[in-house]
Design a protein around this motif. Structure first.
Motif, PDB file in Angstrom:
ATOM      1  N   HIS A 157      36.078  86.665  16.742  1.00 56.83           N
ATOM      2  CA  HIS A 157      35.172  85.763  16.037  1.00 56.83           C
ATOM      3  C   HIS A 157      34.626  84.689  16.975  1.00 56.83           C
ATOM      4  O   HIS A 157      33.443  84.347  16.905  1.00 56.83           O
ATOM      5  N   GLY A 158      35.468  84.155  17.809  1.00 53.19           N
ATOM      6  CA  GLY A 158      35.010  83.126  18.744  1.00 53.19           C
ATOM      7  C   GLY A 158      33.937  83.643  19.681  1.00 53.19           C
ATOM      8  O   GLY A 158      32.886  83.017  19.855  1.00 53.19           O
ATOM      9  N   ALA A 159      34.172  84.810  20.271  1.00 46.52           N
ATOM     10  CA  ALA A 159      33.196  85.397  21.205  1.00 46.52           C
ATOM     11  C   ALA A 159      31.893  85.729  20.481  1.00 46.52           C
ATOM     12  O   ALA A 159      30.796  85.489  21.015  1.00 46.52           O
ATOM     13  N   ARG A 160      31.998  86.250  19.276  1.00 44.64           N
ATOM     14  CA  ARG A 160      30.785  86.624  18.528  1.00 44.64           C
ATOM     15  C   ARG A 160      29.980  85.394  18.108  1.00 44.64           C
ATOM     16  O   ARG A 160      28.746  85.412  18.134  1.00 44.64           O
ATOM     17  N   LEU A 161      30.663  84.334  17.713  1.00 44.70           N
ATOM     18  CA  LEU A 161      29.954  83.107  17.351  1.00 44.70           C
ATOM     19  C   LEU A 161      29.281  82.482  18.570  1.00 44.70           C
ATOM     20  O   LEU A 161      28.141  82.017  18.486  1.00 44.70           O
ATOM     21  N   MET A 162      29.976  82.484  19.700  1.00 50.83           N
ATOM     22  CA  MET A 162      29.376  81.942  20.925  1.00 50.83           C
ATOM     23  C   MET A 162      28.167  82.773  21.343  1.00 50.83           C
ATOM     24  O   MET A 162      27.130  82.227  21.737  1.00 50.83           O
ATOM     25  N   GLU A 163      28.285  84.082  21.244  1.00 52.43           N
ATOM     26  CA  GLU A 163      27.167  84.970  21.590  1.00 52.43           C
ATOM     27  C   GLU A 163      25.968  84.695  20.684  1.00 52.43           C
ATOM     28  O   GLU A 163      24.833  84.615  21.153  1.00 52.43           O
ATOM     29  N   LEU A 164      26.224  84.545  19.392  1.00 46.75           N
ATOM     30  CA  LEU A 164      25.152  84.245  18.451  1.00 46.75           C
ATOM     31  C   LEU A 164      24.485  82.912  18.805  1.00 46.75           C
ATOM     32  O   LEU A 164      23.250  82.811  18.817  1.00 46.75           O
ATOM     33  N   ALA A 165      25.277  81.904  19.095  1.00 48.19           N
ATOM     34  CA  ALA A 165      24.719  80.591  19.448  1.00 48.19           C
ATOM     35  C   ALA A 165      23.863  80.687  20.710  1.00 48.19           C
ATOM     36  O   ALA A 165      22.757  80.133  20.758  1.00 48.19           O
ATOM     37  N   LEU A 166      24.344  81.400  21.715  1.00 47.14           N
ATOM     38  CA  LEU A 166      23.586  81.531  22.959  1.00 47.14           C
ATOM     39  C   LEU A 166      22.301  82.326  22.760  1.00 47.14           C
ATOM     40  O   LEU A 166      21.233  81.929  23.245  1.00 47.14           O
ATOM     41  N   LYS A 167      22.385  83.440  22.035  1.00 44.77           N
ATOM     42  CA  LYS A 167      21.205  84.280  21.799  1.00 44.77           C
ATOM     43  C   LYS A 167      20.111  83.552  21.026  1.00 44.77           C
ATOM     44  O   LYS A 167      18.929  83.796  21.240  1.00 44.77           O
ATOM     45  N   THR A 168      20.511  82.703  20.107  1.00 46.39           N
ATOM     46  CA  THR A 168      19.546  82.059  19.222  1.00 46.39           C
ATOM     47  C   THR A 168      19.268  80.602  19.585  1.00 46.39           C
ATOM     48  O   THR A 168      18.504  79.937  18.892  1.00 46.39           O
ATOM     49  N   GLY A 169      19.888  80.117  20.657  1.00 47.79           N
ATOM     50  CA  GLY A 169      19.680  78.727  21.053  1.00 47.79           C
ATOM     51  C   GLY A 169      20.186  77.736  20.023  1.00 47.79           C
ATOM     52  O   GLY A 169      19.624  76.666  19.843  1.00 47.79           O
ATOM     53  N   SER A 170      21.263  78.108  19.331  1.00 52.00           N
ATOM     54  CA  SER A 170      21.813  77.289  18.254  1.00 52.00           C
ATOM     55  C   SER A 170      23.042  76.523  18.709  1.00 52.00           C
ATOM     56  O   SER A 170      23.660  76.851  19.716  1.00 52.00           O
ATOM     57  N   GLU A 171      23.398  75.537  17.920  1.00 52.17           N
ATOM     58  CA  GLU A 171      24.588  74.735  18.177  1.00 52.17           C
ATOM     59  C   GLU A 171      25.633  75.040  17.111  1.00 52.17           C
ATOM     60  O   GLU A 171      25.350  74.932  15.915  1.00 52.17           O
ATOM     61  N   LEU A 172      26.836  75.433  17.546  1.00 55.35           N
ATOM     62  CA  LEU A 172      27.943  75.671  16.617  1.00 55.35           C
ATOM     63  C   LEU A 172      28.511  74.337  16.154  1.00 55.35           C
ATOM     64  O   LEU A 172      28.700  73.419  16.965  1.00 55.35           O
ATOM     65  N   VAL A 173      28.809  74.243  14.856  1.00 55.74           N
ATOM     66  CA  VAL A 173      29.338  73.016  14.261  1.00 55.74           C
ATOM     67  C   VAL A 173      30.377  73.407  13.209  1.00 55.74           C
ATOM     68  O   VAL A 173      30.147  74.326  12.415  1.00 55.74           O
ATOM     69  N   TRP A 174      31.500  72.702  13.178  1.00 53.02           N
ATOM     70  CA  TRP A 174      32.487  72.920  12.112  1.00 53.02           C
ATOM     71  C   TRP A 174      31.975  72.289  10.822  1.00 53.02           C
ATOM     72  O   TRP A 174      31.579  71.122  10.822  1.00 53.02           O
ATOM     73  N   ALA A 175      32.012  73.032   9.729  1.00 51.97           N
ATOM     74  CA  ALA A 175      31.707  72.528   8.386  1.00 51.97           C
ATOM     75  C   ALA A 175      32.889  72.931   7.512  1.00 51.97           C
ATOM     76  O   ALA A 175      32.813  73.859   6.713  1.00 51.97           O
ATOM     77  N   THR A 176      33.987  72.237   7.701  1.00 52.11           N
ATOM     78  CA  THR A 176      35.260  72.616   7.099  1.00 52.11           C
ATOM     79  C   THR A 176      36.074  71.380   6.760  1.00 52.11           C
ATOM     80  O   THR A 176      35.937  70.337   7.425  1.00 52.11           O
ATOM     81  N   THR A 177      36.939  71.506   5.771  1.00 50.79           N
ATOM     82  CA  THR A 177      37.846  70.401   5.455  1.00 50.79           C
ATOM     83  C   THR A 177      38.893  70.203   6.551  1.00 50.79           C
ATOM     84  O   THR A 177      39.580  69.189   6.557  1.00 50.79           O
ATOM     85  N   TRP A 178      38.977  71.155   7.478  1.00 49.04           N
ATOM     86  CA  TRP A 178      39.846  70.965   8.639  1.00 49.04           C
ATOM     87  C   TRP A 178      39.299  69.832   9.513  1.00 49.04           C
ATOM     88  O   TRP A 178      40.026  69.253  10.298  1.00 49.04           O
ATOM     89  N   GLU A 179      38.035  69.557   9.406  1.00 49.70           N
ATOM     90  CA  GLU A 179      37.317  68.572  10.206  1.00 49.70           C
ATOM     91  C   GLU A 179      37.752  68.658  11.672  1.00 49.70           C
ATOM     92  O   GLU A 179      37.714  69.726  12.262  1.00 49.70           O
ATOM     93  N   HIS A 180      38.167  67.532  12.277  1.00 48.74           N
ATOM     94  CA  HIS A 180      38.500  67.521  13.712  1.00 48.74           C
ATOM     95  C   HIS A 180      39.746  68.349  14.031  1.00 48.74           C
ATOM     96  O   HIS A 180      39.931  68.767  15.181  1.00 48.74           O
ATOM     97  N   ASN A 181      40.573  68.614  13.033  1.00 55.27           N
ATOM     98  CA  ASN A 181      41.734  69.473  13.264  1.00 55.27           C
ATOM     99  C   ASN A 181      41.307  70.893  13.655  1.00 55.27           C
ATOM    100  O   ASN A 181      42.065  71.608  14.298  1.00 55.27           O
ATOM    101  N   ALA A 182      40.104  71.296  13.272  1.00 54.17           N
ATOM    102  CA  ALA A 182      39.602  72.616  13.675  1.00 54.17           C
ATOM    103  C   ALA A 182      39.458  72.687  15.195  1.00 54.17           C
ATOM    104  O   ALA A 182      39.668  73.750  15.784  1.00 54.17           O
ATOM    105  N   ASN A 183      39.127  71.581  15.826  1.00 52.44           N
ATOM    106  CA  ASN A 183      39.030  71.584  17.298  1.00 52.44           C
ATOM    107  C   ASN A 183      40.398  71.678  17.955  1.00 52.44           C
ATOM    108  O   ASN A 183      40.530  72.241  19.030  1.00 52.44           O
ATOM    109  N   GLU A 184      41.401  71.123  17.307  1.00 53.04           N
ATOM    110  CA  GLU A 184      42.753  71.179  17.863  1.00 53.04           C
ATOM    111  C   GLU A 184      43.428  72.522  17.595  1.00 53.04           C
ATOM    112  O   GLU A 184      44.064  73.088  18.486  1.00 53.04           O
TER     113      GLU A 184
END
Length: 169
Positions: free
Chosen positions: A43-70
């Motif tokens: 999932h990580g590789a596919r999301l990064m590939e999608l972001a790079l291909k489309t010039g998009s920025e990945l953003v967490w939209a989750t109740t995990w908030e900053h814990n998602a980064n950890e």
């Protein structure tokens, strides 16, 4: 303006059904609470590939908030991502998810794709009527299965056909 790829965790990257062999089990501790999550490194590789291909920025939209980064990002091979603040609000206006007003405030006119397992007609109606929200695509994810290649292909097609990635390689 770069389009946004908004990603939820539970039900999207961490499906609620019995995980397939592609998923690895992790025990996460956040404050006094412990959680079991099942994550698929692809999932990580596919999301990064999608972001790079489309010039998009990945953003967490989750109740995990900053814990998602950890807890989530490193296990998926993702860098630290920006986070939509999930500030508690009053009751819903139209039956929308409690996250929808937070997303509406965050996007600030940028086009976005949102992968979430709690997206309904009320969420789309709320976003369409919210000042500061322009073009978007909601991609409901079935929480027992989680994110699939089909979801990613829908996002790529919409971002590409909408012309948000013009001039990017």
């Amino acid at each position: 303006m770069k389009p946004l790829l908004l990603v939820d965790v539970d039900g999207v990257l961490n499906p609620f059904s019995r995980a397939s062999p592609d998923f690895r089990r992790y025990e996460c501790t956040i404050g006094p609470d412990s959680y079991t999550v099942h994550l698929n490194l692809r999932h990580g590789a596919r999301l990064m590939e999608l972001a790079l291909k489309t010039g998009s920025e990945l953003v967490w939209a989750t109740t995990w908030e900053h814990n998602a980064n950890e807890w989530i990002a490193p296990r998926l091979g993702l860098p630290e991502l920006p986070v939509v603040p999930m500030t508690p609000r009053g009751p819903s206006e139209r039956g929308e998810s409690f996250k929808t007003p937070c997303v509406a405030d965050y996007v600030d006119g940028r086009p976005f794709v949102w992968f979430d397992d709690h997206l309904w007609v009320a969420d789309e109606e709320y976003l369409r009527g919210h000042q500061g929200v322009d073009e978007f695509l909601l991609i409901p994810v079935e929480p027992r299965r989680g994110l699939t290649p089909r979801h990613l292909a829908l996002a790529e097609r919409w971002l590409t056909l909408s012309g948000f990635n013009q001039g990017r390689g």
